[in-house]
Design a protein around this motif. Structure first.
Motif, PDB file in Angstrom:
ATOM      1  N   GLN A 137       0.854  -1.240  -0.069  1.00  0.00           N
ATOM      2  CA  GLN A 137      -0.016   0.018  -0.389  1.00  0.00           C
ATOM      3  C   GLN A 137       0.833   1.146   0.086  1.00  0.00           C
ATOM      4  O   GLN A 137       0.620   2.259  -0.619  1.00  0.00           O
ATOM      5  CB  GLN A 137      -0.886   0.021   1.220  1.00  0.00           C
ATOM      6  N   LYS A 138       1.845   1.176   0.743  1.00  0.00           N
ATOM      7  CA  LYS A 138       2.817   2.419   0.900  1.00  0.00           C
ATOM      8  C   LYS A 138       3.276   2.970  -0.719  1.00  0.00           C
ATOM      9  O   LYS A 138       3.332   4.043  -0.839  1.00  0.00           O
ATOM     10  CB  LYS A 138       3.887   2.081   1.839  1.00  0.00           C
ATOM     11  N   GLU A 142       2.463   6.092  -2.735  1.00  0.00           N
ATOM     12  CA  GLU A 142       3.495   7.012  -3.043  1.00  0.00           C
ATOM     13  C   GLU A 142       3.578   7.251  -4.506  1.00  0.00           C
ATOM     14  O   GLU A 142       3.716   8.690  -4.743  1.00  0.00           O
ATOM     15  CB  GLU A 142       4.849   6.426  -2.547  1.00  0.00           C
ATOM     16  N   ILE A 143       3.118   6.498  -5.364  1.00  0.00           N
ATOM     17  CA  ILE A 143       3.255   6.889  -6.755  1.00  0.00           C
ATOM     18  C   ILE A 143       2.267   7.693  -7.071  1.00  0.00           C
ATOM     19  O   ILE A 143       2.157   8.533  -7.941  1.00  0.00           O
ATOM     20  CB  ILE A 143       2.960   5.402  -7.424  1.00  0.00           C
ATOM     21  N   LEU A 170      -8.724   1.427  -3.030  1.00  0.00           N
ATOM     22  CA  LEU A 170      -9.797   1.825  -1.956  1.00  0.00           C
ATOM     23  C   LEU A 170      -9.236   2.419  -0.896  1.00  0.00           C
ATOM     24  O   LEU A 170      -9.523   3.527  -0.424  1.00  0.00           O
ATOM     25  CB  LEU A 170     -10.747   0.505  -1.651  1.00  0.00           C
ATOM     26  N   GLU A 171      -8.193   1.968  -0.375  1.00  0.00           N
ATOM     27  CA  GLU A 171      -7.537   2.319   0.882  1.00  0.00           C
ATOM     28  C   GLU A 171      -6.791   3.814   0.647  1.00  0.00           C
ATOM     29  O   GLU A 171      -6.941   4.732   1.468  1.00  0.00           O
ATOM     30  CB  GLU A 171      -6.216   1.430   1.336  1.00  0.00           C
ATOM     31  N   HIS A 172      -6.097   4.013  -0.477  1.00  0.00           N
ATOM     32  CA  HIS A 172      -5.707   5.320  -0.876  1.00  0.00           C
ATOM     33  C   HIS A 172      -6.623   6.203  -1.213  1.00  0.00           C
ATOM     34  O   HIS A 172      -6.488   7.343  -0.712  1.00  0.00           O
ATOM     35  CB  HIS A 172      -4.842   5.121  -2.312  1.00  0.00           C
ATOM     36  N   ALA A 173      -7.963   5.961  -1.821  1.00  0.00           N
ATOM     37  CA  ALA A 173      -8.807   6.851  -1.803  1.00  0.00           C
ATOM     38  C   ALA A 173      -9.244   7.357  -0.444  1.00  0.00           C
ATOM     39  O   ALA A 173     -10.011   8.621  -0.475  1.00  0.00           O
ATOM     40  CB  ALA A 173     -10.013   6.329  -2.787  1.00  0.00           C
ATOM     41  N   LYS A 174      -9.532   6.355   0.423  1.00  0.00           N
ATOM     42  CA  LYS A 174     -10.141   6.711   1.828  1.00  0.00           C
ATOM     43  C   LYS A 174      -9.180   7.579   2.508  1.00  0.00           C
ATOM     44  O   LYS A 174      -9.714   8.471   3.217  1.00  0.00           O
ATOM     45  CB  LYS A 174     -10.483   5.403   2.529  1.00  0.00           C
ATOM     46  N   ALA A 175      -7.961   7.132   2.238  1.00  0.00           N
ATOM     47  CA  ALA A 175      -6.806   8.087   3.336  1.00  0.00           C
ATOM     48  C   ALA A 175      -6.868   9.176   2.640  1.00  0.00           C
ATOM     49  O   ALA A 175      -6.383  10.334   3.601  1.00  0.00           O
ATOM     50  CB  ALA A 175      -5.556   7.055   3.137  1.00  0.00           C
TER      51      ALA A 175
END
Length: 550
Positions: A137-138, A142-143, A170-175
């Motif tokens: 995820q990290k 980052e990208i 999904l995690e990136h969008a929520k974060a």
């Protein structure tokens, strides 16, 4: 002479000027009779009717009568069978997305490259998790740092589990507090195409379907505009499949996914709206236009048969210019190829287009090649004004007739695949592989005879060109015990000639000079020039140095 006298003597046309009264309109039989006279006894059918690899006869001339009785005729843009596009306004209010595949040496540089591309006119971003080795995820976040995925659609290619890839997004969008309802894009994870490519699955068949099942549940609930089932017809195109076979495989793959998801409890509309098609676009200009138009009609028919509503019957097409026709020799010619291919995709009504760089076949991209590939689409969109069109192909006697023939051929081949038990069973039995290999064999014969021309490779070559080495960044995973089939190899039609040139190049390095051919020309220039020029071109294809005396 006075001005008044000039006015009086001027020739004036009548208000109604009918050229047909001055020049009688010939009918088809009269035209054919004249053509046969010019052929001087040669067969009209053999000389003027050409047959494609799809088994379609192309006539030398098309008339209005060719389309008057076609079942597909009469539809309007955004209506009916979607032959003329899925939107009433075509590209007027929403043109196709420019989705370039960008490579880079590090994740930080890739982020910069993506943002620069967006600033310079790219309208969708592409991430290849397989190519860049994005496994957590990290790195994923980052990208995408600093990129607004509510404004820019995202295409993600993966061979990892669909659930895992969707989880990253999904995690990136929520974060980052993005509106999930406005996240648009595609996750490319066609495991059936992966099976054909690698000859095996990296996970069990049931697990692959479970990943689609779980991802559909999440998408329907949280990401309604994300398409998580991709049918990758482009892979089969790049193995040498003809247009009919590519579309038939695409239909059969789409039906395979829909049927399985319905058995797992989904309704057709919950599945179909999350499906996208990735299609390869080759150098046969009118064939590729017709191919995309045919796909919309065929998919509309399939989804309708499943009971899908009008919205679900719409086809989302991501067109990518062909790698099959690209060359390592004289690589700048690839830019000409991708330009006509992108033009075909636009006139065919693609939703998203990727133009490959001229050095894509080398496994690396230069800054110049990335800029040219992106700007090719921008010029077609902004300067050629193709964004101001609503299906310009509509009503063309040739394109409409060709589209109708493709539809009929594809439907027949699709039924053959279904009779074999569907797409997976047809891969297991080797039916698909044999079909493609048969077409590849025909293509090679035409290339070897120079019946088909590859500019810069089998004709009009630059003998100073060196065949560069290819950088392969994709590593195949280790062997598995899951489903196995005979794999299909990605290839290019120019490869045999490049191997020949490479052999000559190695000989030159070893001996210090090129192999030479001396043309002993006898008689006057008029007597020998035709044969001498042919011989010169023939041997230059192999990289020989030609001594051509005056």
């Amino acid at each position: 002479m006075s001005t008044q006298e000039n006015e009086d003597n001027r020739v004036r046309l009548s208000k109604e000027f009918d050229l047909s009264q001055e020049f009688p309109v010939p009918n088809y039989e009269e035209w054919k009779s004249s053509a046969e006279k010019l052929l001087k006894g040669q067969s009209f059918e053999k000389k003027l009717i050409s047959k494609t690899y799809e088994g379609i006869d192309l006539e030398p001339i098309y008339l209005k009568k060719n389309i008057e009785k076609l079942s597909i005729s009469g539809s309007k843009p955004g209506e009916g069978n979607y032959l003329r596009g899925t939107r009433v306004d075509g590209y007027l209010n929403k043109s196709w997305d420019i989705c370039q595949e960008i490579t880079s040496d590090s994740f930080a540089e890739l982020n910069i490259e993506l943002k620069n591309a967006i600033d310079r006119g790219q309208t969708a971003i592409f991430l290849d998790l397989e190519l860049f080795g994005i496994k957590n995820q990290k790195i994923f976040s980052e990208i995408l740092s600093g990129i607004d995925i509510n404004k820019t659609p995202i295409h993600i290619k993966t061979r990892a589990s669909l659930s895992k890839t969707l989880g990253f997004l999904l995690e990136h969008a929520k974060a980052n507090n993005f509106d999930l309802k406005r996240v648009k894009g595609v996750i490319e994870g066609d495991f059936i195409a992966c099976l054909a490519r690698f000859g095996e699955l990296s996970d069990s068949l049931d697990n692959n379907y479970k990943h689609i099942e779980n991802s559909l549940k999440i998408s329907n609930k949280e990401l309604p505009d994300l398409r998580i089932i991709t049918v990758n017809g482009q892979f089969f195109h790049n193995t040498g499949a003809d247009s009919v076979t590519e579309l038939a495989i695409s239909l059969a793959t789409g039906v395979e996914y829909i049927s399985e998801m319905i058995t797992r409890g989904f309704k057709i509309d919950e599945v179909a709206k999350h499906i996208s098609f990735k299609i390869g676009i080759g150098t046969n200009f009118f064939m590729e236009i017709s191919k995309l138009r045919a796909l919309r009609v065929l998919w509309q028919k399939v989804v309708k048969e499943f009971g899908g509503d009008k919205e679900s019957q719409k086809t989302f097409i991501h067109a990518k210019t062909s790698k099959y026709y690209q060359t390592k020799l004289d690589p700048f010619v690839n830019t000409l190829r991708t330009t006509t291919e992108a033009f075909s995709a636009i006139l065919g009504g693609a939703d998203t287009i990727t133009t490959t760089t001229y050095d894509d076949v080398l496994g690396n991209q230069s800054e110049l090649s990335k800029r040219i590939a992106r700007n090719t689409q921008i010029i077609l969109k902004e300067e050629s004004n193709l964004k101001r069109l609503i299906d310009p192909s509509g009503g063309s006697y040739y394109i409409e007739s060709l589209t109708d023939k493709i539809i009929k051929k594809v439907w027949k081949e699709f039924q053959n695949i279904e009779k074999n038990g569907g797409m997976l069973e047809s891969l297991k039995s080797g039916y698909i592989q044999d079909k493609i290999e048969e077409t590849v064999s025909l293509r090679k014969k035409d290339i070897y005879k120079r019946k088909s021309v590859i500019v810069g490779t089998n004709m009009f070559v630059n003998t100073e060109d060196e065949v560069p080495n290819t950088i392969n960044k994709i590593k195949q995973e280790g062997k598995t015990d899951y489903l196995k089939v005979k794999k299909l190899n990605l290839s290019r039609i120019a490869e045999p000639f490049e191997e020949m040139r490479k052999t000559v190049s190695e000989f030159t390095k070893k001996t210090g000079e090129k192999p030479k051919v001396f043309l002993a020309n006898f008689g006057t220039v008029k007597q020998y020039k035709g044969r001498a020029d042919f011989s010169r071109g023939y041997f230059e294809v192999g990289g020989f140095e030609i001594i051509y005396p005056d």
